[in-house]
Design an enzyme around this catalytic site. Sequence first.
Site, PDB file in Angstrom:
ATOM      1  N   PRO A   2      13.455  -2.512  22.418  1.00  0.00           N
ATOM      2  CA  PRO A   2      13.292  -3.684  23.291  1.00  0.00           C
ATOM      3  C   PRO A   2      13.801  -3.405  24.701  1.00  0.00           C
ATOM      4  CG  PRO A   2      14.523  -4.205  21.281  1.00  0.00           C
ATOM      5  CD  PRO A   2      14.456  -2.727  21.391  1.00  0.00           C
ATOM      6  N   GLU A   3      12.908  -3.544  25.673  1.00  0.00           N
ATOM      7  CA  GLU A   3      13.279  -3.461  27.081  1.00  0.00           C
ATOM      8  C   GLU A   3      13.087  -4.863  27.667  1.00  0.00           C
ATOM      9  OE1 GLU A   3      11.375  -0.099  29.023  1.00  0.00           O
ATOM     10  OE2 GLU A   3      11.429   1.072  27.187  1.00  0.00           O
ATOM     11  N   ARG A 108      18.994   0.692  12.431  1.00  0.00           N
ATOM     12  CA  ARG A 108      19.890   1.797  12.770  1.00  0.00           C
ATOM     13  C   ARG A 108      21.313   1.401  13.147  1.00  0.00           C
ATOM     14  NH1 ARG A 108      15.837   5.706  16.160  1.00  0.00           N
ATOM     15  NH2 ARG A 108      14.086   5.268  14.836  1.00  0.00           N
TER      16      ARG A 108
END
Length: 268
Positions: A2-3, A108
Site C-alpha cells: 500500500p502506497e 508478514r
Amino acid sequence: MPELPEVETIKSDLEKVILKKKIIKVELLDKKLIKGIKPELLIKEIEKTTVDQIIRRGKYLIFVLSNNKSLVFHLKLTGQLIYGTPDKKSRIIFCFDNGKCLNFLDQRRFAELRLTNEWNKEKGIIDMGPEPFDKSFNLEKFRCMLGSKKTKIKPLLMDQNFLAGVGNIYAQEVLFRVGIHPERPVNKLRTQEVENLYSAIKGVLLEAIKYRGSSVDAYVDTQGKKGGMEQRLKVYGRAGQSCQNCGTLLKEMKLAGRGTTYCPKCQK
DNA sequence: CGGGGCTCCTGTGCGC
DNA sequence: TGCGCACAGGAGCCCC
C-alpha cells in the site's frame, strides 16, 4: 504494497462506515503489531471511544478518537484493513456498536499500530516530506526540494522525508512516464524534465486513486476487493516484457536494495 | 549528509 | 515429488 493511492482508498472507504461509530471491543490476537504501548493499556485506552476523524499522511492511516488520542496504522508490505465480519486471519479486531468490525490482517507481520497523543509528532511522520496534493507542493517548491542533490532520482522519490506517500511501484511508474532513468542524478535533470516529473507524480497518483489502487502483493480494499490500477502499470512487475512505447524488453535492476524495472531505450 | 548493509517476517518459487 | 533455501520489501538503524 500500500502506497498513497491504496491508503487513500482505504481512508475514503472507511470514512463512509466507521466515522462516529463507537469501538466497543478490541481483540488483540497478535501483540507484535502494537508498538510503543503495552497491549493491555491500548485496549483500555480505546474501548468505548468513537472514531471522530480519519486522516491519511503519506502511507500512514490515522484514526483520531473521541478521547483525543490517535490510532496510527502503517500497513507496510502486506497489511490489510477489512471491514465487516471477524476474519480468522485477523491479528487485531475492532468491534463497533453497529455489530460490524474492522479486521487488521498482515501476512508478514511488518505492519504497525501505535496509540499516541499527537500523531503528527510520531517518528516517521514528524520529519515527513510534503503531501503531493497539498497546495504548498507546487512546482517552485519541488524545484527547491530537489536543489542540486547528486543522489539518484528513484530512491529520492521513495524517500518519505523527501515526499510523502510514493513507494516502489509509483516511483517506477512516474519515471517511465517521463522517460527518466531511475539512476539519473537529480542535479542532471533538465528544467523541462523537472516540470514533467512534477506533473507525473501527481498524474500517476491521481490515476491510481481513481482506479482504487494496485493489487500487487497483498493489497485489497476494505471490502477485500482488488484495485484496478495494476493492469495499468507500465513497468512495475513487467521485467522481460516489451515496452508499451517502443517494444524494447524491459530490464530489471537493483537500486538501493529495491527491484526496479525500466525501459533501457525510453528512459535516459 | 549520504550511501550501503542489516533487521524485522513469512509465503512463494526456484534448484536440485 | 519433495525438501530447503534464497528472495522480496518499508522503514528504522548502525556504520563508515
